[in-house]
Design a protein around this motif. Structure first.
Motif, mmCIF file in Angstrom:
data_model
loop_
_atom_site.group_PDB
_atom_site.id
_atom_site.type_symbol
_atom_site.label_atom_id
_atom_site.label_comp_id
_atom_site.label_asym_id
_atom_site.label_seq_id
_atom_site.Cartn_x
_atom_site.Cartn_y
_atom_site.Cartn_z
ATOM 1 N N ALA A 37 -30.116 -5.778 -2.114
ATOM 2 C CA ALA A 37 -29.257 -4.833 -2.155
ATOM 3 C C ALA A 37 -28.302 -4.792 -1.038
ATOM 4 C CB ALA A 37 -29.874 -3.317 -2.319
ATOM 5 N N GLY A 38 -27.013 -4.471 -1.195
ATOM 6 C CA GLY A 38 -25.893 -4.199 -0.331
ATOM 7 C C GLY A 38 -25.350 -5.632 0.213
ATOM 8 N N THR A 39 -25.512 -6.560 -0.485
ATOM 9 C CA THR A 39 -24.887 -7.934 -0.261
ATOM 10 C C THR A 39 -23.803 -8.452 -1.340
ATOM 11 O OG1 THR A 39 -26.901 -9.252 -1.171
ATOM 12 C CG2 THR A 39 -26.717 -8.540 1.043
ATOM 13 N N GLY A 40 -23.153 -9.135 -1.174
ATOM 14 C CA GLY A 40 -22.150 -9.714 -2.245
ATOM 15 C C GLY A 40 -20.999 -8.777 -2.468
ATOM 16 N N ALA A 41 -20.076 -9.285 -3.279
ATOM 17 C CA ALA A 41 -18.938 -8.384 -3.962
ATOM 18 C C ALA A 41 -18.947 -8.271 -5.186
ATOM 19 C CB ALA A 41 -17.556 -9.345 -3.491
ATOM 20 N N ARG A 42 -18.474 -7.238 -5.663
ATOM 21 C CA ARG A 42 -18.467 -7.108 -7.129
ATOM 22 C C ARG A 42 -17.984 -8.012 -8.063
ATOM 23 N NH1 ARG A 42 -15.217 -2.112 -10.277
ATOM 24 N NH2 ARG A 42 -15.704 -2.833 -12.581
ATOM 25 N N ALA A 43 -19.037 -8.487 -9.095
ATOM 26 C CA ALA A 43 -18.516 -9.494 -9.868
ATOM 27 C C ALA A 43 -17.495 -9.037 -11.241
ATOM 28 C CB ALA A 43 -19.959 -10.267 -10.371
ATOM 29 N N PRO A 44 -16.813 -9.578 -11.580
ATOM 30 C CA PRO A 44 -15.950 -9.452 -12.850
ATOM 31 C C PRO A 44 -16.702 -9.465 -14.066
ATOM 32 C CG PRO A 44 -14.979 -11.280 -11.984
ATOM 33 C CD PRO A 44 -16.180 -11.065 -11.161
ATOM 34 N N TYR A 45 -16.511 -8.777 -15.008
ATOM 35 C CA TYR A 45 -17.148 -9.245 -16.268
ATOM 36 C C TYR A 45 -16.793 -10.684 -16.936
ATOM 37 C CZ TYR A 45 -18.835 -8.040 -21.234
ATOM 38 O OH TYR A 45 -19.377 -8.217 -22.594
ATOM 39 N N MET A 46 -15.427 -10.829 -16.928
ATOM 40 C CA MET A 46 -14.659 -11.781 -17.148
ATOM 41 C C MET A 46 -13.400 -11.832 -16.572
ATOM 42 S SD MET A 46 -13.508 -11.372 -21.244
ATOM 43 C CE MET A 46 -15.067 -10.749 -21.760
ATOM 44 N N SER A 47 -12.644 -13.135 -16.521
ATOM 45 C CA SER A 47 -11.430 -13.187 -15.988
ATOM 46 C C SER A 47 -10.489 -12.304 -16.835
ATOM 47 C CB SER A 47 -11.004 -14.462 -15.804
ATOM 48 O OG SER A 47 -10.689 -15.170 -17.153
ATOM 49 N N THR A 48 -9.350 -11.989 -16.474
ATOM 50 C CA THR A 48 -8.123 -11.375 -17.128
ATOM 51 C C THR A 48 -7.820 -12.298 -18.077
ATOM 52 O OG1 THR A 48 -7.668 -10.067 -15.296
ATOM 53 C CG2 THR A 48 -6.062 -10.134 -16.888
ATOM 54 N N GLU A 49 -7.546 -13.614 -17.941
ATOM 55 C CA GLU A 49 -7.112 -14.481 -18.964
ATOM 56 C C GLU A 49 -7.892 -14.694 -20.227
ATOM 57 O OE1 GLU A 49 -5.691 -19.221 -19.187
ATOM 58 O OE2 GLU A 49 -6.434 -18.623 -17.211
ATOM 59 N N GLU A 50 -9.467 -14.649 -19.953
ATOM 60 C CA GLU A 50 -10.470 -14.591 -20.672
ATOM 61 C C GLU A 50 -10.426 -13.540 -21.708
ATOM 62 O OE1 GLU A 50 -13.929 -17.536 -18.983
ATOM 63 O OE2 GLU A 50 -13.325 -15.743 -18.040
ATOM 64 N N ALA A 51 -10.202 -12.549 -20.985
ATOM 65 C CA ALA A 51 -9.921 -11.151 -21.754
ATOM 66 C C ALA A 51 -8.771 -11.358 -22.654
ATOM 67 C CB ALA A 51 -9.964 -9.952 -20.707
ATOM 68 N N GLU A 52 -7.748 -11.850 -22.090
ATOM 69 C CA GLU A 52 -6.536 -11.597 -22.916
ATOM 70 C C GLU A 52 -6.742 -12.691 -24.196
ATOM 71 O OE1 GLU A 52 -1.772 -12.719 -22.155
ATOM 72 O OE2 GLU A 52 -3.295 -12.853 -20.533
ATOM 73 N N LEU A 53 -7.451 -13.898 -23.759
ATOM 74 C CA LEU A 53 -7.722 -14.668 -24.904
ATOM 75 C C LEU A 53 -8.453 -13.948 -26.098
ATOM 76 C CD1 LEU A 53 -8.225 -18.047 -22.998
ATOM 77 C CD2 LEU A 53 -6.507 -17.703 -24.414
ATOM 78 N N LEU A 54 -9.676 -13.572 -25.607
ATOM 79 C CA LEU A 54 -10.485 -12.736 -26.551
ATOM 80 C C LEU A 54 -9.618 -11.543 -27.346
ATOM 81 C CD1 LEU A 54 -13.378 -12.067 -27.607
ATOM 82 C CD2 LEU A 54 -13.542 -10.296 -25.746
#
Length: 397
Positions: free
Chosen positions: A91-108
């Motif tokens: 707990a308390g380590t790392g940075a928030r991970a995105p669900y997917m990239s904006t480009e992948e969301a746009e393609l979807l």
């Protein structure tokens, strides 16, 4: 026999992501056509928080199988995989991970006719509760491989992956090259769904080839995660003797295909997938298998998908066939959860999204807890009061 992955997939994605095709009575307010999406505050989307005691880390691996050419685009060279590895973290380590990239969301969105209607950034920024660069938890953990539905990306199984990781599993969710419509490979390459075009030409026999090809992908992935020179930096946390696999739709068929070809996979789950590649007549050498599906898999007066009856009889180890009332084909993915966040429901699948997520995560986790960790599970012994939607089927052997 049912073909579940084609028009149904498009329809559910439209519903889940708020397309103009949503019936007016179900649609949430949206801007007039003259109002750019960027000018409208985007909803902040969240998947359900993982239920286990661990924080969740996430890494991404790009793997190339130089011993095998891509089966759909041989001229592209080596078969490629993109893998999201979720793992128990501190707990308390790392940075928030995105669900997917904006480009992948746009393609979807564009692939479903939603360009300019929904904001790619809002979909890409969905909260998954996973963290990139997170320090791994101490200990060794079973490995579970997840394979998505045909034409879908690994992102559609993120809620299940993160939840399993929080409960003490390393989870590898796989994108198979040329089999999805919205995956960006390293270098910014967007690989077309060549397998989709192939299946449209040859029909169900092509889907059987997809399942067998994915089984080869998974065996290669296991080599790269558990071999002498692993591709993943935290590979020592994997318990090499405790490996399972689950998949949705064709990914569920692939779980059985992989078990038939690779003895390292000790337990498998098919979430509402037709067995285009049949379970071998000799079974899976006594290994456990869970079939988790909709009422259409065991309809009153007869089975709609005849492959489930056929292959149920071939399973020769511990087995369960669970039917979820009110479920649709995509109940076992993230899509109903995203739809609920947007205030949109799928009228063909009345099971509430929250229950969809709870049932999927709890029963899949219970299965792996029982068969990879050896922890007894009341949930799998028979019906439970807290899960009235789940029916235990007992067809004749």
């Amino acid at each position: 026999m049912r073909t579940r992955h084609r028009a149904t997939a498009a329809a559910l994605l439209v519903l889940a992501l708020g397309a103009t095709a949503v019936p007016p009575a179900l649609a949430s307010p949206r801007p007039a056509p003259s109002t750019p999406v960027a000018d409208v505050p985007a909803p902040r989307l969240r998947l359900p928080a993982p239920s286990g005691p661990y924080a969740v880390g996430e890494d991404t691996l790009h793997l190339r199988d130089t011993g095998r050419a891509d089966p759909y685009v041989p001229e592209a060279g080596a078969r490629e995989l993109l893998v999201s590895v979720f793992y128990p973290a501190r707990a308390g380590t790392g940075a928030r991970a995105p669900y997917m990239s904006t480009e992948e969301a746009e393609l979807l969105l564009e692939s479903r006719g939603l360009g300019g209607v929904a904001a790619p950034g809002a979909v890409a920024a969905t909260e998954t509760y996973a963290r990139t660069g997170a320090a791994p938890a101490r200990g060794r953990f079973p490995l579970v491989v997840l394979s998505p539905g045909f034409g879908q990306s690994r992102f559609t199984l993120t809620s299940l992956a993160a939840d399993l990781a929080s409960r003490g599993y390393v989870v590898a969710a796989v994108d198979h090259a040329h089999e999805s419509v919205a995956t960006v490979f390293p270098g910014g390459r967007v690989l077309p769904c060549a397998a989709c075009a192939y299946v449209e030409r040859v029909g169900d026999a092509g889907l059987a080839e997809v399942a067998r090809g994915r089984a080869e992908d998974v065996s290669f992935l296991l080599d790269r995660l558990t071999g002498h020179h692993p591709a993943w930096r935290h590979a020592p946390m994997i318990d090499r003797g405790s490996i399972g696999m689950a998949g949705h739709s064709i990914g569920g068929d692939c779980a059985a295909s992989t078990m038939a070809a690779d003895r390292r996979v000790r337990a498998g789950v098919n979430m509402d997938g037709t067995f285009y590649d049949p379970v071998p007549a000799a079974g899976l050498k006594g290994r456990p298998f869970l079939m988790l599906g909709t009422e259409a898999d065991h309809a009153s007066g007869g089975t709609f998908d005849t492959t489930w009856d056929r292959d149920w009889k071939r399973l020769d180890g511990w087995k369960r066939w669970l039917t979820v009332a009110g479920a649709g084909h995509f109940t076992f993915t993230d899509l109903p959860l995203l739809g609920a966040e947007l205030g949109i429901a799928d009228p063909s699948a009345p099971l509430p999204a929250g229950r969809s997520g709870d049932i999927t995560r709890d029963y899949v986790a219970a299965f792996f807890d029982l068969h990879l960790k050896g922890v007894p599970q009341r949930l799998l012994a028979g019906p439970t009061p807290g899960n009235p939607e789940v029916t235990f089927q007992a067809p004749a052997r």
